[in-house]
Design a protein around this motif. Sequence first.
Motif, PDB file in Angstrom:
ATOM      1  N   ILE A  18     -46.773 -93.638  -8.149  1.00 44.84           N
ATOM      2  CA  ILE A  18     -46.804 -93.542  -9.605  1.00 44.84           C
ATOM      3  C   ILE A  18     -48.195 -93.822 -10.111  1.00 44.84           C
ATOM      4  O   ILE A  18     -49.055 -94.337  -9.391  1.00 44.84           O
ATOM      5  CB  ILE A  18     -45.794 -94.505 -10.276  1.00 44.84           C
ATOM      6  N   GLY A  19     -48.418 -93.520 -11.381  1.00 49.68           N
ATOM      7  CA  GLY A  19     -49.650 -93.884 -12.058  1.00 49.68           C
ATOM      8  C   GLY A  19     -50.590 -92.725 -12.277  1.00 49.68           C
ATOM      9  O   GLY A  19     -50.437 -91.649 -11.712  1.00 49.68           O
ATOM     10  N   GLU A  20     -51.562 -92.955 -13.184  1.00 51.70           N
ATOM     11  CA  GLU A  20     -52.596 -91.952 -13.433  1.00 51.70           C
ATOM     12  C   GLU A  20     -53.390 -91.710 -12.162  1.00 51.70           C
ATOM     13  O   GLU A  20     -53.767 -90.598 -11.854  1.00 51.70           O
ATOM     14  CB  GLU A  20     -53.518 -92.404 -14.553  1.00 51.70           C
ATOM     15  N   ASN A  21     -53.654 -92.779 -11.443  1.00 50.35           N
ATOM     16  CA  ASN A  21     -54.220 -92.698 -10.106  1.00 50.35           C
ATOM     17  C   ASN A  21     -53.065 -92.925  -9.144  1.00 50.35           C
ATOM     18  O   ASN A  21     -51.947 -93.192  -9.559  1.00 50.35           O
ATOM     19  CB  ASN A  21     -55.313 -93.756  -9.911  1.00 50.35           C
ATOM     20  N   VAL A  22     -53.301 -92.863  -7.881  1.00 50.86           N
ATOM     21  CA  VAL A  22     -52.213 -93.036  -6.915  1.00 50.86           C
ATOM     22  C   VAL A  22     -51.962 -94.525  -6.673  1.00 50.86           C
ATOM     23  O   VAL A  22     -52.851 -95.252  -6.242  1.00 50.86           O
ATOM     24  CB  VAL A  22     -52.564 -92.335  -5.584  1.00 50.86           C
ATOM     25  N   TYR A  23     -50.747 -94.970  -6.979  1.00 54.75           N
ATOM     26  CA  TYR A  23     -50.276 -96.312  -6.643  1.00 54.75           C
ATOM     27  C   TYR A  23     -49.032 -96.140  -5.790  1.00 54.75           C
ATOM     28  O   TYR A  23     -48.097 -95.455  -6.197  1.00 54.75           O
ATOM     29  CB  TYR A  23     -49.919 -97.116  -7.898  1.00 54.75           C
ATOM     30  N   ILE A  24     -49.024 -96.743  -4.620  1.00 55.98           N
ATOM     31  CA  ILE A  24     -47.855 -96.701  -3.756  1.00 55.98           C
ATOM     32  C   ILE A  24     -47.107 -98.007  -3.959  1.00 55.98           C
ATOM     33  O   ILE A  24     -47.662 -99.088  -3.751  1.00 55.98           O
ATOM     34  CB  ILE A  24     -48.251 -96.502  -2.277  1.00 55.98           C
ATOM     35  N   GLU A  30     -38.025-107.367  -7.026  1.00 54.51           N
ATOM     36  CA  GLU A  30     -39.454-107.656  -7.002  1.00 54.51           C
ATOM     37  C   GLU A  30     -40.199-106.331  -7.032  1.00 54.51           C
ATOM     38  O   GLU A  30     -39.771-105.345  -6.425  1.00 54.51           O
ATOM     39  CB  GLU A  30     -39.802-108.435  -5.732  1.00 54.51           C
ATOM     40  N   PHE A  31     -41.298-106.282  -7.776  1.00 56.12           N
ATOM     41  CA  PHE A  31     -42.160-105.100  -7.773  1.00 56.12           C
ATOM     42  C   PHE A  31     -43.288-105.366  -6.790  1.00 56.12           C
ATOM     43  O   PHE A  31     -43.939-106.407  -6.839  1.00 56.12           O
ATOM     44  CB  PHE A  31     -42.739-104.846  -9.172  1.00 56.12           C
ATOM     45  N   LEU A  32     -43.510-104.421  -5.879  1.00 60.53           N
ATOM     46  CA  LEU A  32     -44.569-104.549  -4.878  1.00 60.53           C
ATOM     47  C   LEU A  32     -45.497-103.340  -4.964  1.00 60.53           C
ATOM     48  O   LEU A  32     -45.026-102.205  -5.000  1.00 60.53           O
ATOM     49  CB  LEU A  32     -43.988-104.602  -3.466  1.00 60.53           C
ATOM     50  N   CYS A  33     -46.788-103.594  -4.991  1.00 62.62           N
ATOM     51  CA  CYS A  33     -47.769-102.524  -4.935  1.00 62.62           C
ATOM     52  C   CYS A  33     -48.518-102.668  -3.615  1.00 62.62           C
ATOM     53  O   CYS A  33     -49.012-103.754  -3.282  1.00 62.62           O
ATOM     54  CB  CYS A  33     -48.744-102.594  -6.102  1.00 62.62           C
ATOM     55  N   VAL A  49     -40.699 -99.910 -13.262  1.00 60.40           N
ATOM     56  CA  VAL A  49     -42.040 -99.478 -13.641  1.00 60.40           C
ATOM     57  C   VAL A  49     -42.025 -97.957 -13.792  1.00 60.40           C
ATOM     58  O   VAL A  49     -41.624 -97.234 -12.884  1.00 60.40           O
ATOM     59  CB  VAL A  49     -43.094 -99.926 -12.616  1.00 60.40           C
ATOM     60  N   THR A  50     -42.447 -97.495 -14.961  1.00 58.40           N
ATOM     61  CA  THR A  50     -42.479 -96.070 -15.267  1.00 58.40           C
ATOM     62  C   THR A  50     -43.871 -95.491 -15.082  1.00 58.40           C
ATOM     63  O   THR A  50     -44.029 -94.365 -14.632  1.00 58.40           O
ATOM     64  CB  THR A  50     -42.042 -95.834 -16.727  1.00 58.40           C
ATOM     65  N   MET A  51     -44.897 -96.286 -15.430  1.00 55.15           N
ATOM     66  CA  MET A  51     -46.257 -95.786 -15.399  1.00 55.15           C
ATOM     67  C   MET A  51     -47.221 -96.945 -15.140  1.00 55.15           C
ATOM     68  O   MET A  51     -46.957 -98.084 -15.531  1.00 55.15           O
ATOM     69  CB  MET A  51     -46.597 -95.117 -16.738  1.00 55.15           C
ATOM     70  N   ILE A  52     -48.336 -96.623 -14.494  1.00 58.21           N
ATOM     71  CA  ILE A  52     -49.427 -97.575 -14.315  1.00 58.21           C
ATOM     72  C   ILE A  52     -50.687 -96.885 -14.821  1.00 58.21           C
ATOM     73  O   ILE A  52     -51.022 -95.782 -14.382  1.00 58.21           O
ATOM     74  CB  ILE A  52     -49.609 -97.970 -12.837  1.00 58.21           C
ATOM     75  N   ALA A  53     -51.381 -97.534 -15.761  1.00 58.13           N
ATOM     76  CA  ALA A  53     -52.605 -96.962 -16.324  1.00 58.13           C
ATOM     77  C   ALA A  53     -53.482 -98.075 -16.878  1.00 58.13           C
ATOM     78  O   ALA A  53     -52.978 -99.041 -17.448  1.00 58.13           O
ATOM     79  CB  ALA A  53     -52.279 -95.962 -17.429  1.00 58.13           C
ATOM     80  N   ASP A  54     -54.784 -97.932 -16.706  1.00 57.50           N
ATOM     81  CA  ASP A  54     -55.758 -98.871 -17.279  1.00 57.50           C
ATOM     82  C   ASP A  54     -55.465-100.323 -16.914  1.00 57.50           C
ATOM     83  O   ASP A  54     -55.591-101.221 -17.749  1.00 57.50           O
ATOM     84  CB  ASP A  54     -55.821 -98.724 -18.802  1.00 57.50           C
ATOM     85  N   GLY A  55     -55.039-100.573 -15.677  1.00 59.97           N
ATOM     86  CA  GLY A  55     -54.781-101.929 -15.223  1.00 59.97           C
ATOM     87  C   GLY A  55     -53.522-102.549 -15.808  1.00 59.97           C
ATOM     88  O   GLY A  55     -53.357-103.765 -15.774  1.00 59.97           O
ATOM     89  N   LYS A  56     -52.628-101.714 -16.340  1.00 57.22           N
ATOM     90  CA  LYS A  56     -51.382-102.199 -16.937  1.00 57.22           C
ATOM     91  C   LYS A  56     -50.202-101.455 -16.342  1.00 57.22           C
ATOM     92  O   LYS A  56     -50.293-100.286 -15.996  1.00 57.22           O
ATOM     93  CB  LYS A  56     -51.395-101.995 -18.451  1.00 57.22           C
TER      94      LYS A  56
END
Length: 112
Positions: A18-24, A30-33, A49-56
């Motif tokens: 997910i995310g504007e960039n690639v986040y696995i 628990e949320f794990l990145c 989590v729906t989206m990850i962008a700008d460190g959020k």
Amino acid sequence: MITQLNITDVDLYNLSIIGENVYITSEDDEFLCYYPENFRFSKNPNKSVTMIADGKLYLSDWVEEGWDNGNDCATEEYKYYEKVIVRDFNGTVLSETLGCLQQRPDGTWWIA
């Protein structure tokens, strides 16, 4: 190839990119990145989590009020609604807004 992960180091349940960039990531209680950086925080199963962008991280939170668990049915006071919760990578809540995050065909996001 962007990255390579060892399958024994990854929780495969709800594994996603997910995310504007690639986040696995993966998530349950628990949320794990895993990539591009490692972080985790606890969360309720009704949040995702729906989206990850700008460190959020932007989470969808569905809320049910007035549910009778004993009889497994809605009461007369039953309400269902969604919230968008914004967190930082430590899991700290930055904001909460009523509504749900939607993506337009052009890729931009808005809260409905």
